[in-house]
Design a protein around this motif. Structure first.
Motif, PDB file in Angstrom:
ATOM      1  N   ILE A  68      -7.006  21.335 -14.079  1.00 11.27           N
ATOM      2  CA  ILE A  68      -6.832  21.472 -15.467  1.00 11.27           C
ATOM      3  C   ILE A  68      -7.656  20.272 -15.506  1.00 11.27           C
ATOM      4  O   ILE A  68      -7.641  18.748 -15.154  1.00 11.27           O
TER       5      ILE A  68
ATOM      6  N   THR B 211       1.921  20.944 -19.777  1.00 17.52           N
ATOM      7  CA  THR B 211       3.255  21.919 -19.499  1.00 17.52           C
ATOM      8  C   THR B 211       2.885  23.267 -19.772  1.00 17.52           C
ATOM      9  O   THR B 211       2.916  24.268 -18.872  1.00 17.52           O
TER      10      THR B 211
ATOM     11  N   GLU C  68       0.469  24.035 -17.119  1.00 18.36           N
ATOM     12  CA  GLU C  68       1.060  24.529 -15.560  1.00 18.36           C
ATOM     13  C   GLU C  68       1.256  26.030 -15.481  1.00 18.36           C
ATOM     14  O   GLU C  68       1.141  26.208 -14.430  1.00 18.36           O
TER      15      GLU C  68
ATOM     16  N   ARG D  86       0.366  28.589 -13.063  1.00 17.50           N
ATOM     17  CA  ARG D  86       1.008  29.269 -12.347  1.00 17.50           C
ATOM     18  C   ARG D  86       1.682  30.525 -12.508  1.00 17.50           C
ATOM     19  O   ARG D  86       1.935  32.430 -11.577  1.00 17.50           O
TER      20      ARG D  86
ATOM     21  N   TYR E   3      -0.565  24.475  -7.101  1.00 18.84           N
ATOM     22  CA  TYR E   3      -0.540  23.418  -7.272  1.00 18.84           C
ATOM     23  C   TYR E   3      -1.440  22.984  -8.641  1.00 18.84           C
ATOM     24  O   TYR E   3      -2.224  24.883  -8.674  1.00 18.84           O
ATOM     25  N   CYS E   4      -1.469  22.301  -9.013  1.00 19.41           N
ATOM     26  CA  CYS E   4      -2.675  21.180 -10.392  1.00 19.41           C
ATOM     27  C   CYS E   4      -3.103  20.390  -9.555  1.00 19.41           C
ATOM     28  O   CYS E   4      -2.542  19.791  -9.240  1.00 19.41           O
TER      29      CYS E   4
ATOM     30  N   TYR F 130       2.258  14.013 -11.752  1.00 20.05           N
ATOM     31  CA  TYR F 130       1.612  14.046 -10.666  1.00 20.05           C
ATOM     32  C   TYR F 130       0.807  13.026  -9.934  1.00 20.05           C
ATOM     33  O   TYR F 130       1.674  11.878 -10.086  1.00 20.05           O
TER      34      TYR F 130
ATOM     35  N   LYS G 149      -0.154  18.051  -8.520  1.00 15.03           N
ATOM     36  CA  LYS G 149       1.521  18.195  -8.624  1.00 15.03           C
ATOM     37  C   LYS G 149       1.101  19.567  -8.119  1.00 15.03           C
ATOM     38  O   LYS G 149       0.161  20.133  -8.393  1.00 15.03           O
TER      39      LYS G 149
ATOM     40  N   LEU H 171       3.896  22.713  -7.905  1.00 16.50           N
ATOM     41  CA  LEU H 171       3.896  23.257  -8.600  1.00 16.50           C
ATOM     42  C   LEU H 171       5.057  24.437  -8.079  1.00 16.50           C
ATOM     43  O   LEU H 171       4.859  25.012  -7.175  1.00 16.50           O
TER      44      LEU H 171
END
Length: 175
Positions: free
Chosen positions: A86, A106, A109, A113, A120-121, A141, A171, A173
Motif C-alpha cells: 500500500i 480501510t 485493505e 483482501r 497482509y499489507c 501496522y 499489518k 489482515l
C-alpha cells in the motif's frame, strides 16, 4: 464529510492524482496539512507520467475517494506475493484530519483482501516522520525492523538529509 464514492482510477485521472499527491506530500512552504514531507525532501513526489506507468502495471490499482464527485483522496494497492503493498496514500490537505485517510486506508485493505486475497499489507514510511509512523501504528501496522535507503532512483524528489531512510511496516489482515 466522509468519502461518499470509491472507484478505481484510469489513465484519465493521472493529472488529478499527481496534483493531489504532490499537494499532500510536497506542498509549498507554509501550506496546510500535517502529512507533508517538504522539510525532508524537495521536488515533486510524482508526475502524471509516473501515475500512468503505475496504472499500467499488472496487479497495481490506484483507488480514488470522492466527495460529491470531487477527488479528495487516493491510495495505490499492488499485489505482492501473498500480500499487498500500500502506497501513495494522500488526502487533500485542505480537508485532512477528518478521518478520510483512515477511511481510504480501510478501503485499500478491504480491496487487497477481496481483489488479491491478500493475507497482509505492507508499506514504507520515511523514518524521520514519527507522527506519520504513529498514525499507521494506531491503524494496526507494526514495525518490521527493516529499513531501506531513500530510493534516489525512483524520481520521487531529492532528500535534504543524507541519513534519510524508509521504514517497512506490516499489518496482518483478518476477515
Amino acid at each position: 464529510m466522509p468519502i461518499d464514492t470509491f472507484r478505481t482510477a484510469t489513465s484519465d485521472d493521472a493529472d488529478a492524482i499527481a496534483d493531489l499527491v504532490n499537494r499532500a506530500y510536497r506542498p509549498p512552504a507554509g501550506a496546510a496539512g500535517w502529512t507533508h514531507e517538504s522539510e525532508l525532501v524537495t521536488g515533486a513526489r510524482i508526475n502524471a507520467a509516473q501515475v500512468r506507468l503505475t496504472l499500467a502495471q499488472d496487479d497495481s490499482h490506484i483507488l480514488l475517494g470522492l466527495q460529491q464527485a470531487r477527488l479528495c483522496a487516493c491510495v495505490n494497492v499492488v499485489a505482492d506475493g501473498d500480500g499487498c503493498y500500500i502506497g501513495m496514500l494522500a488526502v487533500d490537505p485542505a480537508i485532512q484530519a477528518g478521518g478520510l485517510g483512515k477511511q481510504m486506508l480501510t478501503h485499500a485493505e478491504q480491496f487487497a483482501r477481496q481483489h488479491f486475497q491478500a493475507s497482509y499489507c505492507h508499506m514504507t514510511v520515511l523514518s524521520a516522520r514519527p507522527e506519520l509512523l504513529a498514525y499507521y501504528l494506531r491503524r494496526g501496522y507494526r514495525q518490521t525492523g527493516e529499513y531501506q535507503p531513500f530510493p534516489h532512483d525512483a524520481n520521487a524528489g531529492t532528500p535534504l538529509r543524507a541519513d534519510l531512510q524508509i521504514e517497512v511496516l506490516r499489518k496482518t489482515l483478518t476477515d
